[in-house]
Scaffold this motif. Structure first.
Motif, mmCIF file in Angstrom:
data_model
loop_
_atom_site.group_PDB
_atom_site.id
_atom_site.type_symbol
_atom_site.label_atom_id
_atom_site.label_comp_id
_atom_site.label_asym_id
_atom_site.label_seq_id
_atom_site.Cartn_x
_atom_site.Cartn_y
_atom_site.Cartn_z
ATOM 1 N N MET A 1 0.548 -0.877 -0.025
ATOM 2 C CA MET A 1 -0.218 -0.264 0.313
ATOM 3 C C MET A 1 0.584 1.115 0.016
ATOM 4 S SD MET A 1 -3.304 1.498 -0.132
ATOM 5 C CE MET A 1 -3.563 2.470 0.297
ATOM 6 N N GLU A 2 2.239 1.197 1.242
ATOM 7 C CA GLU A 2 2.834 2.236 0.834
ATOM 8 C C GLU A 2 3.262 2.326 -0.491
ATOM 9 O OE1 GLU A 2 6.618 3.246 3.632
ATOM 10 O OE2 GLU A 2 4.471 3.116 4.623
ATOM 11 N N SER A 3 4.615 1.563 -1.142
ATOM 12 C CA SER A 3 4.550 1.489 -2.078
ATOM 13 C C SER A 3 3.427 2.450 -3.356
ATOM 14 C CB SER A 3 4.973 0.286 -2.445
ATOM 15 O OG SER A 3 4.065 -0.717 -2.758
ATOM 16 N N LEU B 1 4.238 5.260 -5.542
ATOM 17 C CA LEU B 1 4.665 5.530 -7.061
ATOM 18 C C LEU B 1 3.477 6.683 -7.289
ATOM 19 C CD1 LEU B 1 5.064 4.129 -9.756
ATOM 20 C CD2 LEU B 1 2.894 2.226 -8.987
ATOM 21 N N LEU B 2 2.133 6.811 -7.010
ATOM 22 C CA LEU B 2 1.232 8.057 -7.611
ATOM 23 C C LEU B 2 1.544 9.423 -7.298
ATOM 24 C CD1 LEU B 2 -1.755 6.100 -6.230
ATOM 25 C CD2 LEU B 2 -1.806 6.162 -8.673
ATOM 26 N N LEU B 3 2.120 9.236 -5.892
ATOM 27 C CA LEU B 3 3.226 10.564 -5.302
ATOM 28 C C LEU B 3 3.727 10.945 -6.913
ATOM 29 C CD1 LEU B 3 3.108 13.341 -4.045
ATOM 30 C CD2 LEU B 3 5.090 11.710 -2.128
ATOM 31 N N PHE B 4 5.234 9.724 -6.496
ATOM 32 C CA PHE B 4 5.889 10.206 -7.892
ATOM 33 C C PHE B 4 5.602 10.142 -9.162
ATOM 34 C CE2 PHE B 4 8.715 7.987 -11.518
ATOM 35 C CZ PHE B 4 9.873 8.821 -10.921
ATOM 36 N N LEU B 5 4.589 9.481 -9.528
ATOM 37 C CA LEU B 5 3.794 10.184 -10.886
ATOM 38 C C LEU B 5 2.767 11.527 -10.763
ATOM 39 C CD1 LEU B 5 1.938 6.693 -11.774
ATOM 40 C CD2 LEU B 5 4.216 7.576 -13.095
ATOM 41 N N LEU B 6 3.019 12.146 -9.967
ATOM 42 C CA LEU B 6 2.151 12.968 -9.910
ATOM 43 C C LEU B 6 3.117 13.976 -10.301
ATOM 44 C CD1 LEU B 6 -0.277 14.641 -9.435
ATOM 45 C CD2 LEU B 6 0.227 14.545 -7.352
ATOM 46 N N ILE B 7 3.826 14.357 -9.278
ATOM 47 C CA ILE B 7 5.273 14.530 -9.402
ATOM 48 C C ILE B 7 5.736 15.294 -10.812
ATOM 49 C CG2 ILE B 7 7.551 15.817 -8.822
ATOM 50 C CD1 ILE B 7 6.615 14.330 -5.898
ATOM 51 N N MET B 8 5.567 14.415 -11.409
ATOM 52 C CA MET B 8 6.226 13.766 -12.557
ATOM 53 C C MET B 8 5.179 14.205 -13.813
ATOM 54 S SD MET B 8 9.381 12.578 -13.248
ATOM 55 C CE MET B 8 9.755 12.350 -14.736
ATOM 56 N N GLY B 9 4.135 13.927 -13.610
ATOM 57 C CA GLY B 9 3.319 15.163 -14.649
ATOM 58 C C GLY B 9 3.168 16.500 -14.475
ATOM 59 N N GLY B 10 3.456 16.935 -13.081
ATOM 60 C CA GLY B 10 3.570 18.278 -12.695
ATOM 61 C C GLY B 10 4.528 18.441 -13.957
ATOM 62 N N PHE B 11 5.878 18.505 -13.703
ATOM 63 C CA PHE B 11 6.815 18.804 -14.578
ATOM 64 C C PHE B 11 6.460 18.935 -15.709
ATOM 65 C CE2 PHE B 11 10.042 17.810 -10.635
ATOM 66 C CZ PHE B 11 9.931 18.621 -9.931
ATOM 67 N N MET B 12 6.139 17.440 -16.064
ATOM 68 C CA MET B 12 6.001 17.733 -18.069
ATOM 69 C C MET B 12 5.303 18.644 -18.139
ATOM 70 S SD MET B 12 6.037 14.005 -18.353
ATOM 71 C CE MET B 12 5.226 13.618 -20.013
ATOM 72 N N PHE B 13 3.407 19.125 -17.695
ATOM 73 C CA PHE B 13 3.042 20.069 -17.596
ATOM 74 C C PHE B 13 3.419 21.594 -18.354
ATOM 75 C CE2 PHE B 13 -0.134 23.816 -15.698
ATOM 76 C CZ PHE B 13 -1.199 23.121 -16.714
ATOM 77 N N PHE B 14 4.644 21.567 -17.382
ATOM 78 C CA PHE B 14 4.978 22.838 -16.984
ATOM 79 C C PHE B 14 5.771 23.547 -17.424
ATOM 80 C CE2 PHE B 14 3.172 23.079 -12.261
ATOM 81 C CZ PHE B 14 2.441 24.075 -12.559
#
Length: 114
Positions: free
Chosen positions: A1-3, A7-20
């Protein structure tokens, strides 16, 4: 569950970088397109190779640049990096007409320095 949360946090951060990053790139591309669409004969420009010239003729994909008095060459619009703007402070001081351009040697001569 923690992983899964990590993973979702990592994907969210990467998505934010890609968006900006894509937003910044899109804004830069639009500024370049606006520059190409606003080019007019008489404009002073810098090319990507560092050449300064005056636009003589603007075509669909090309511009004719006067690189020296009487020397006109044809360039792709993509080779135009930016427009050279007149120096307003110099024009105010010397009562120059709009559209006049300042060259480094003129500034040095007017300051009395060499």
């Amino acid at each position: 569950m923690e992983s899964l949360v990590l993973l979702l946090l990592f994907l969210l951060i990467m998505g934010g970088f890609m968006f900006f990053a894509s937003r910044r790139q899109r804004r830069s591309m639009q500024a370049t397109i606006d520059l190409y669409n606003s080019l007019q004969p008489g404009d002073r420009v810098n090319t990507t190779s560092g050449l300064q010239a005056t636009i003589i003729v603007v075509g669909d994909d090309t511009v004719d640049l006067e690189i020296a008095p009487g020397v006109v060459t044809t360039w792709m619009k993509l080779a135009i990096r930016d427009r050279i703007l007149p120096d307003d402070a110099y024009m105010d001081e010397h009562e120059a007409e709009p559209g006049d351009f300042v060259y480094c040697d003129e500034l040095e001569e007017s300051d009395g320095s060499s």
